[in-house]
Design a protein around this motif. Structure first.
Motif, PDB file in Angstrom:
ATOM      1  N   PRO A 117       0.896  -1.035   0.076  1.00 51.14           N
ATOM      2  CA  PRO A 117       0.124  -0.066   0.050  1.00 51.14           C
ATOM      3  C   PRO A 117       1.003   1.354   0.030  1.00 51.14           C
ATOM      4  O   PRO A 117       0.470   2.581  -0.412  1.00 51.14           O
ATOM      5  N   GLU A 118       1.905   1.187   0.406  1.00 51.24           N
ATOM      6  CA  GLU A 118       3.095   2.215   0.426  1.00 51.24           C
ATOM      7  C   GLU A 118       3.742   2.623  -0.761  1.00 51.24           C
ATOM      8  O   GLU A 118       4.516   3.743  -0.905  1.00 51.24           O
ATOM      9  N   ALA A 119       3.582   1.852  -1.762  1.00 52.62           N
ATOM     10  CA  ALA A 119       4.282   1.983  -3.241  1.00 52.62           C
ATOM     11  C   ALA A 119       3.830   3.250  -3.966  1.00 52.62           C
ATOM     12  O   ALA A 119       2.385   3.499  -3.759  1.00 52.62           O
ATOM     13  N   THR A 120       4.480   4.052  -4.512  1.00 51.15           N
ATOM     14  CA  THR A 120       3.986   4.820  -5.601  1.00 51.15           C
ATOM     15  C   THR A 120       4.805   4.798  -6.873  1.00 51.15           C
ATOM     16  O   THR A 120       5.903   4.259  -6.820  1.00 51.15           O
ATOM     17  N   PHE A 121       4.141   5.385  -7.751  1.00 52.91           N
ATOM     18  CA  PHE A 121       4.820   5.165  -9.363  1.00 52.91           C
ATOM     19  C   PHE A 121       4.842   6.556 -10.005  1.00 52.91           C
ATOM     20  O   PHE A 121       4.001   7.088  -9.879  1.00 52.91           O
ATOM     21  N   ALA A 122       5.629   6.821 -10.730  1.00 56.62           N
ATOM     22  CA  ALA A 122       5.759   7.869 -11.766  1.00 56.62           C
ATOM     23  C   ALA A 122       6.886   7.555 -12.557  1.00 56.62           C
ATOM     24  O   ALA A 122       8.038   7.207 -12.369  1.00 56.62           O
ATOM     25  N   VAL A 143       1.248  -2.382 -21.123  1.00 56.44           N
ATOM     26  CA  VAL A 143       0.858  -3.024 -20.141  1.00 56.44           C
ATOM     27  C   VAL A 143      -0.595  -2.296 -19.578  1.00 56.44           C
ATOM     28  O   VAL A 143      -1.553  -3.007 -19.139  1.00 56.44           O
ATOM     29  N   VAL A 144      -0.471  -1.034 -19.652  1.00 55.11           N
ATOM     30  CA  VAL A 144      -1.697  -0.055 -19.331  1.00 55.11           C
ATOM     31  C   VAL A 144      -2.334   0.564 -20.171  1.00 55.11           C
ATOM     32  O   VAL A 144      -3.427   1.001 -20.053  1.00 55.11           O
ATOM     33  N   GLY A 145      -2.074   0.237 -21.604  1.00 58.87           N
ATOM     34  CA  GLY A 145      -2.826   0.757 -22.497  1.00 58.87           C
ATOM     35  C   GLY A 145      -2.388   2.271 -23.064  1.00 58.87           C
ATOM     36  O   GLY A 145      -1.685   2.869 -22.141  1.00 58.87           O
ATOM     37  N   GLU A 146      -2.545   2.573 -24.096  1.00 56.85           N
ATOM     38  CA  GLU A 146      -1.898   3.953 -24.673  1.00 56.85           C
ATOM     39  C   GLU A 146      -2.443   5.121 -23.792  1.00 56.85           C
ATOM     40  O   GLU A 146      -1.398   6.075 -23.840  1.00 56.85           O
ATOM     41  N   GLY A 147      -3.606   5.189 -23.551  1.00 55.21           N
ATOM     42  CA  GLY A 147      -4.290   6.342 -22.967  1.00 55.21           C
ATOM     43  C   GLY A 147      -3.530   6.564 -21.621  1.00 55.21           C
ATOM     44  O   GLY A 147      -3.064   7.730 -21.146  1.00 55.21           O
ATOM     45  N   GLU A 148      -3.540   5.830 -20.670  1.00 53.59           N
ATOM     46  CA  GLU A 148      -3.016   5.846 -19.447  1.00 53.59           C
ATOM     47  C   GLU A 148      -1.328   5.915 -19.316  1.00 53.59           C
ATOM     48  O   GLU A 148      -0.867   6.733 -18.503  1.00 53.59           O
ATOM     49  N   ALA A 149      -0.786   5.229 -20.586  1.00 50.28           N
ATOM     50  CA  ALA A 149       0.674   5.697 -20.395  1.00 50.28           C
ATOM     51  C   ALA A 149       0.859   6.726 -21.028  1.00 50.28           C
ATOM     52  O   ALA A 149       2.066   7.508 -20.312  1.00 50.28           O
ATOM     53  N   LEU A 150       0.214   7.447 -21.791  1.00 47.81           N
ATOM     54  CA  LEU A 150       0.490   8.781 -22.162  1.00 47.81           C
ATOM     55  C   LEU A 150       0.276   9.934 -21.051  1.00 47.81           C
ATOM     56  O   LEU A 150       0.999  10.826 -21.017  1.00 47.81           O
ATOM     57  N   ASP A 151      -0.631   9.520 -20.356  1.00 49.02           N
ATOM     58  CA  ASP A 151      -1.241  10.318 -19.115  1.00 49.02           C
ATOM     59  C   ASP A 151      -0.055  10.419 -18.194  1.00 49.02           C
ATOM     60  O   ASP A 151       0.628  11.456 -17.682  1.00 49.02           O
ATOM     61  N   LEU A 152       0.756   9.193 -17.826  1.00 53.56           N
ATOM     62  CA  LEU A 152       1.612   9.060 -16.866  1.00 53.56           C
ATOM     63  C   LEU A 152       2.904   9.707 -17.456  1.00 53.56           C
ATOM     64  O   LEU A 152       3.650  10.491 -16.783  1.00 53.56           O
ATOM     65  N   ALA A 153       3.319   9.527 -18.724  1.00 57.52           N
ATOM     66  CA  ALA A 153       4.723   9.826 -19.249  1.00 57.52           C
ATOM     67  C   ALA A 153       4.581  11.487 -19.651  1.00 57.52           C
ATOM     68  O   ALA A 153       5.571  11.973 -19.401  1.00 57.52           O
ATOM     69  N   LEU A 154       3.185  11.845 -19.979  1.00 61.14           N
ATOM     70  CA  LEU A 154       3.317  13.356 -20.366  1.00 61.14           C
ATOM     71  C   LEU A 154       3.046  14.251 -19.203  1.00 61.14           C
ATOM     72  O   LEU A 154       3.656  15.387 -19.223  1.00 61.14           O
ATOM     73  N   SER A 155       2.416  13.879 -18.299  1.00 60.96           N
ATOM     74  CA  SER A 155       2.316  14.684 -16.744  1.00 60.96           C
ATOM     75  C   SER A 155       3.124  14.586 -15.844  1.00 60.96           C
ATOM     76  O   SER A 155       3.621  15.509 -15.003  1.00 60.96           O
ATOM     77  N   GLY A 156       3.989  13.329 -15.815  1.00 61.69           N
ATOM     78  CA  GLY A 156       4.934  13.204 -14.712  1.00 61.69           C
ATOM     79  C   GLY A 156       4.391  12.913 -13.525  1.00 61.69           C
ATOM     80  O   GLY A 156       5.143  12.747 -12.515  1.00 61.69           O
ATOM     81  N   ARG A 157       3.016  12.988 -13.478  1.00 61.74           N
ATOM     82  CA  ARG A 157       2.419  12.637 -11.971  1.00 61.74           C
ATOM     83  C   ARG A 157       2.638  11.342 -11.290  1.00 61.74           C
ATOM     84  O   ARG A 157       3.018  10.393 -12.130  1.00 61.74           O
ATOM     85  N   THR A 158       2.324  11.485 -10.069  1.00 61.36           N
ATOM     86  CA  THR A 158       2.649  10.329  -9.111  1.00 61.36           C
ATOM     87  C   THR A 158       1.196   9.279  -8.936  1.00 61.36           C
ATOM     88  O   THR A 158       0.291  10.215  -8.505  1.00 61.36           O
ATOM     89  N   VAL A 159       1.310   8.364  -9.057  1.00 59.31           N
ATOM     90  CA  VAL A 159      -0.082   7.435  -8.883  1.00 59.31           C
ATOM     91  C   VAL A 159       0.384   6.427  -7.532  1.00 59.31           C
ATOM     92  O   VAL A 159       1.490   5.973  -7.416  1.00 59.31           O
ATOM     93  N   ASP A 160      -0.835   6.181  -6.610  1.00 59.46           N
ATOM     94  CA  ASP A 160      -0.531   5.464  -5.433  1.00 59.46           C
ATOM     95  C   ASP A 160      -0.864   4.062  -5.729  1.00 59.46           C
ATOM     96  O   ASP A 160      -1.111   3.608  -7.016  1.00 59.46           O
ATOM     97  N   ALA A 161      -0.562   2.984  -5.047  1.00 58.48           N
ATOM     98  CA  ALA A 161      -0.792   1.642  -5.362  1.00 58.48           C
ATOM     99  C   ALA A 161      -1.836   1.211  -6.039  1.00 58.48           C
ATOM    100  O   ALA A 161      -2.057   0.453  -6.711  1.00 58.48           O
ATOM    101  N   GLU A 162      -3.171   1.754  -5.194  1.00 59.36           N
ATOM    102  CA  GLU A 162      -4.303   1.128  -5.808  1.00 59.36           C
ATOM    103  C   GLU A 162      -4.637   1.737  -6.950  1.00 59.36           C
ATOM    104  O   GLU A 162      -5.443   1.129  -7.874  1.00 59.36           O
TER     105      GLU A 162
END
Length: 233
Positions: A117-122, A143-162
């Motif tokens: 639960p403490e893991a985070t990804f960016a 792994v996550v699909g193009e839309g989610e991948a672009l969101d993560l890679a273009l924003s640089g945002r951090t997401v939690d484990a859930e």
């Protein structure tokens, strides 16, 4: 920087540079590749020492690279990710704390990503004018699909484990990722290898199905006694 511990059916590979959040240098990448590729155990458990999984590339190293050296460093990271993906062992990435940049990309090459639960990804490279070059632009959309991948890679945002679980970036969220590794290790080693091989086959569908049929027949023949015992139990 890389520690290994062999525990019967599991090789534990630890990124052991906690003062740098387990950031990887070229030598560290080479050691990681060897640790995974040389495993004879049916399961490899990849983890980070201390409060982070892996911060990715050591930015002190990156800052001193010229263009050719930067390309070589990217190729090195890609080679290690490819080795994780191609390993005969089933590879489980146990992610506790931050996974950033190359740390995410190495985890993407694993067969299972199990987070606490403490893991985070960016993928924060975009904030530095960079991007994930250890296979990140290849595996992340797969792994996550193009839309989610672009969101993560273009924003640089951090997401939690859930959030990572909901988008498919991780397989499970649990307090004890190592328990999932032991769960896999209880299964037949040859079948683990075969399932991984079949799932990763990118040949035309008809060839995949033919090989699936052949390998299923081989396994039934090999494990006939065990199958019979299970039937009669």
């Amino acid at each position: 920087m890389i520690r290994t511990q062999d525990c019967d059916r599991v090789r534990v590979v630890t990124l052991d540079r906690p003062d740098r959040r387990n950031a990887l240098t070229p030598d560290g990448l080479d050691a990681l590749e060897t640790a995974v590729a040389d495993a004879s155990q049916p399961v490899v458990y990849l983890r980070g020492e201390g409060p982070a999984f892996c911060a990715g590339a050591d930015l002190d190293v990156v800052a001193g690279l010229d263009r050719e050296e930067a390309e070589a460093f990217a190729e090195r990271g890609q080679r290690v990710a490819d080795a994780i993906e191609a390993a005969e062992s089933a590879v489980v990435a146990g992610i506790d704390g931050p996974a950033r940049g190359g740390g995410v990309e190495l985890a993407l090459a694993a067969d299972l990503r199990v987070a606490t639960p403490e893991a985070t990804f960016a993928e924060p490279g975009v904030k530095l004018g960079l991007f994930g070059a250890w296979g990140g632009t290849v595996r992340l959309p797969r792994v996550v699909g193009e839309g989610e991948a672009l969101d993560l890679a273009l924003s640089g945002r951090t997401v939690d484990a859930e959030t990572a679980r909901r988008m498919g970036l991780v397989s499970r969220v649990t307090d004890d990722p190592r328990a999932v590794t032991d769960e896999l290790a209880d299964n037949d080693p040859e079948t683990l290898r075969v399932v991984k091989e079949r799932m990763r086959d990118d040949s035309p569908p008809e060839m995949q199905e033919r090989r699936e049929t052949e390998v299923f027949g081989e396994l039934v023949e090999r494990h006939a006694d065990a199958i019979a015992d299970q039937r009669d139990s």
